[in-house]
Design an enzyme around this catalytic site. Structure first.
Site, PDB file in Angstrom:
ATOM      1  N   LEU A 189      35.103  40.343  -4.464  1.00  0.00           N
ATOM      2  CA  LEU A 189      35.689  39.478  -3.446  1.00  0.00           C
ATOM      3  C   LEU A 189      34.904  38.172  -3.450  1.00  0.00           C
ATOM      4  O   LEU A 189      33.706  38.156  -3.724  1.00  0.00           O
ATOM      5  CB  LEU A 189      35.596  40.120  -2.050  1.00  0.00           C
ATOM      6  N   ASP A 190      35.574  37.070  -3.132  1.00  0.00           N
ATOM      7  CA  ASP A 190      34.889  35.792  -3.023  1.00  0.00           C
ATOM      8  C   ASP A 190      33.770  35.886  -1.990  1.00  0.00           C
ATOM      9  O   ASP A 190      33.846  36.668  -1.028  1.00  0.00           O
ATOM     10  CB  ASP A 190      35.863  34.693  -2.579  1.00  0.00           C
ATOM     11  N   ARG A 191      32.766  35.050  -2.166  1.00  0.00           N
ATOM     12  CA  ARG A 191      31.634  35.032  -1.229  1.00  0.00           C
ATOM     13  C   ARG A 191      32.094  34.924   0.223  1.00  0.00           C
ATOM     14  O   ARG A 191      31.575  35.621   1.114  1.00  0.00           O
ATOM     15  CB  ARG A 191      30.717  33.843  -1.546  1.00  0.00           C
ATOM     16  N   ARG A 243      43.858  31.604  -1.642  1.00  0.00           N
ATOM     17  CA  ARG A 243      43.397  30.331  -1.093  1.00  0.00           C
ATOM     18  C   ARG A 243      44.215  29.161  -1.648  1.00  0.00           C
ATOM     19  O   ARG A 243      44.650  28.270  -0.902  1.00  0.00           O
ATOM     20  CB  ARG A 243      41.907  30.164  -1.384  1.00  0.00           C
ATOM     21  N   THR A 269      34.987  35.658   1.586  1.00  0.00           N
ATOM     22  CA  THR A 269      35.965  36.664   2.010  1.00  0.00           C
ATOM     23  C   THR A 269      35.234  37.931   2.426  1.00  0.00           C
ATOM     24  O   THR A 269      34.288  38.353   1.781  1.00  0.00           O
ATOM     25  CB  THR A 269      36.927  36.997   0.855  1.00  0.00           C
TER      26      THR A 269
END
Length: 215
Positions: A61-63, A162, A65
């Site tokens: 997961l993105d930082r 996003r 998120t």
């Protein structure tokens, strides 16, 4: 692109653990895997492996998120889960708060994505050379200023949700890369991995894991 990295220090949020898999809730602001610089060594994988030394990475997961993320506890489980993600057999539900009044109640974004090389790691819509990317949405509720929405990524491109939401004029609130942070004071990006629905590596039964939304 450089940025400050001050990850939260909260304890592991273990959603499920058995002999093959581990599901945890990742907090916003914590990297899934270490970065190239020493200051970016603290990450979810490192923290998980302190408690579960056999834990193996399956996806990220993105930082910024938060939410549910799954690890394999055996090589078999890692391969089994990895193939499910690769073949798009994992059901993923994200909760987001986006700018403005999103309409209609359901819809989708089908726009290919590519790396924005001059500004990497940013991504962009590119009809010529982008990779296919599809996101469905279902509105939960909205006002004139913002919409609370479930997002269902059917592909797994970097920054997909996003970029897709920004591309239709409804960026995710608090997004440090793709929205105007001056519009409101958000302490985090309003994107959360709420549900993972997949087959267990031991026996193949369907299982659903949910991470409680923090917003």
């Amino acid at each position: 692109m450089t940025w400050d990295y001050n990850p939260p220090r909260e304890p592991l949020d273990i959603l499920h653990a058995d002999h093959e898999i581990l599901v945890v809730g990742k907090p916003a602001g914590l990297l899934s895997v270490p970065g190239k610089e020493k200051r970016l060594s603290d990450c979810l994988l490192a923290r998980v492996q302190l408690a579960f030394p056999n834990a193996l990475l399956v996806h990220r997961l993105d930082r910024d998120t938060s939410g549910a993320i799954i690890f394999g506890l055996t090589r078999h489980a890692q391969r089994h889960l990895g193939l499910q993600f690769e073949k798009r057999r994992v059901g993923k539900t994200y909760l987001a708060r986006v700018k403005g009044k999103l309409e209609p109640k359901t819809g989708f974004v089908d726009r290919p994505l590519a790396v924005d090389w001059p500004r990497r790691p940013l991504q962009k819509i590119c009809m010529e050379s982008g990779r296919s990317a599809l996101t469905e949405w279902k509105i939960i509720k909205h006002s004139d200023d913002e919409t609370r929405v479930h997002l269902f990524p059917k592909t797994g491109r970097s920054h997909q949700l996003r970029v897709h939401m920004k591309s239709i004029g409804h960026p995710i609130l608090g997004d440090p890369l793709y929205s105007d942070m001056s519009e409101a004071n958000y302490d985090r990006m309003m994107l959360h991995s709420e549900v993972l629905h997949l087959r267990h590596p031991d026996g193949g039964r369907w299982m659903k894991f949910r991470s409680k939304p923090p917003f």
